[in-house]
Structures are given as structure tokens and as C-alpha cells.
Design an enzyme around this catalytic site. Sequence first.
Site, PDB file in Angstrom:
ATOM      1  N   ASP A 248      -8.624  -5.290   7.109  1.00 16.45           N
ATOM      2  CA  ASP A 248      -9.115  -6.276   6.148  1.00 16.45           C
ATOM      3  C   ASP A 248      -9.824  -7.427   6.846  1.00 16.45           C
ATOM      4  OD1 ASP A 248      -8.375  -5.004   3.765  1.00 16.45           O
ATOM      5  OD2 ASP A 248      -6.318  -5.714   3.947  1.00 16.45           O
TER       6      ASP A 248
ATOM      7  N   HIS B  69       0.806  -1.228   0.000  1.00 15.83           N
ATOM      8  CA  HIS B  69       0.000   0.000   0.000  1.00 15.83           C
ATOM      9  C   HIS B  69       0.836   1.274   0.000  1.00 15.83           C
ATOM     10  CE1 HIS B  69      -3.774  -2.103   0.394  1.00 15.83           C
ATOM     11  NE2 HIS B  69      -3.304  -2.782   1.431  1.00 15.83           N
TER      12      HIS B  69
ATOM     13  N   GLU C  75      -5.664 -11.921   7.655  1.00 14.31           N
ATOM     14  CA  GLU C  75      -6.550 -10.771   7.452  1.00 14.31           C
ATOM     15  C   GLU C  75      -7.848 -11.113   6.733  1.00 14.31           C
ATOM     16  OE1 GLU C  75      -4.381  -7.857   5.164  1.00 14.31           O
ATOM     17  OE2 GLU C  75      -3.373  -9.407   4.025  1.00 14.31           O
TER      18      GLU C  75
ATOM     19  N   ARG D 195       6.992  -5.413   3.222  1.00 18.07           N
ATOM     20  CA  ARG D 195       5.706  -6.067   2.986  1.00 18.07           C
ATOM     21  C   ARG D 195       5.497  -6.057   1.481  1.00 18.07           C
ATOM     22  NH1 ARG D 195      -0.345  -4.595   5.154  1.00 18.07           N
ATOM     23  NH2 ARG D 195       0.135  -2.579   4.244  1.00 18.07           N
TER      24      ARG D 195
END
Length: 190
Positions: free
Chosen positions: A174, A48, A148, A73
Site C-alpha cells: 500500500d 484481508h 502504509e 490486525r
Amino acid sequence: MKIKRNFSKKQFLKNNKLVNGWIHIDSISSAKIMAANSFNSICIDLQHGMFDFEKCRDLMQVIANNNVFPIVRVANNDIGIINKALDAGAYGIICPLINDREDCKKFIDSCYYPPKGKRSFGPTLASIDADNYFRQANTRILSIIMIETKESVINLEDILKNKELDMLYIGPYDLSISYGVSPEKVFKNK
């Protein structure tokens, strides 16, 4: 001359308290400031974050120069990007959307060299920064999965049977969404 960095997973996990920073923005200055402070690790967010892999690589070098454990990540469970992040100097990988034991096995295989996994050899920057990188990588890489989704919760016991998995990271927003709760409601309850 090789720069000797002590990114030991074993030493990292011995800490009673771990403080991890998180980078979402394209800012070398912010990375320098964070790395110069009291973080045990800093995660660069390719899922993200508002930057591409080249900026991730540059941010990782800034972090590593300050002896802060570099984590990335990745955007998905793909051996190509996982290997690339490790080759660029990540010592920890967080993989999102691990829903079952097979997803976890695929991720673990991507993190480690044979016979432990299926990672291919090409540590472009990682081998410059560490002596004996190939011989030590399988014991130094930190594998972290994200739980998630409702499916990952249902399959959690089976996922945890993978003995090579080092850590879980809960993705609260999430996970909430998968249970029908909007992220705005989660934010308001903080």
C-alpha cells in the site's frame, strides 16, 4: 479454574529476534500447526483474511493455547472491533491506515482502559484466560500501527510523539501504491 498464560508485552519485546506468523485462511488445522512451531507471535488478519470475527476468535484460542502471543490486525481504526478483538483474547492489535497523530491517538485510546485510554470493560474470553486481567491489561497490550501511505510518512515524526505506541509495521504494497508504484512491480523486484 483459570488458565494462566504469560502474555507479557515487556517479555515479548525483550526478544532480540521475533518471528511472527500470519493467518489469512479459515483453517484451525493450519493455526494448530503454526502455533506448535517456533513462532513468537501469530497475527490473525481481519483486514484481508478470508474469515469473519467468529473464526478469528476461534483461531485466537488455538494460538493462545500454545502460549504464542496472539495478535489481530483489525480492518480499521474502530473502537468496536478493537475492543472486541481484545475482549476475545488478543494481546496485540495491528491497526492499518494510521495517517496522522490523531489517527494514532484514536487507536491507542481504543486499546487501553482509562486513564490511559477509552477502552470499555468486557473481556469475555480474555479474563477467563488470565488472572487479574483488568489490572494488568494496560501494561500487557501491544499497540502496533501500520505505516502504509504517503501521508503517514509525511506525518511520521508527529505520529511517533505518542508515547503509548509500541511498534510500527510497514505496509510495503500500500505504501508503494501511494507513491505511484504498482504492487506487481514490488513483487517482481523481490
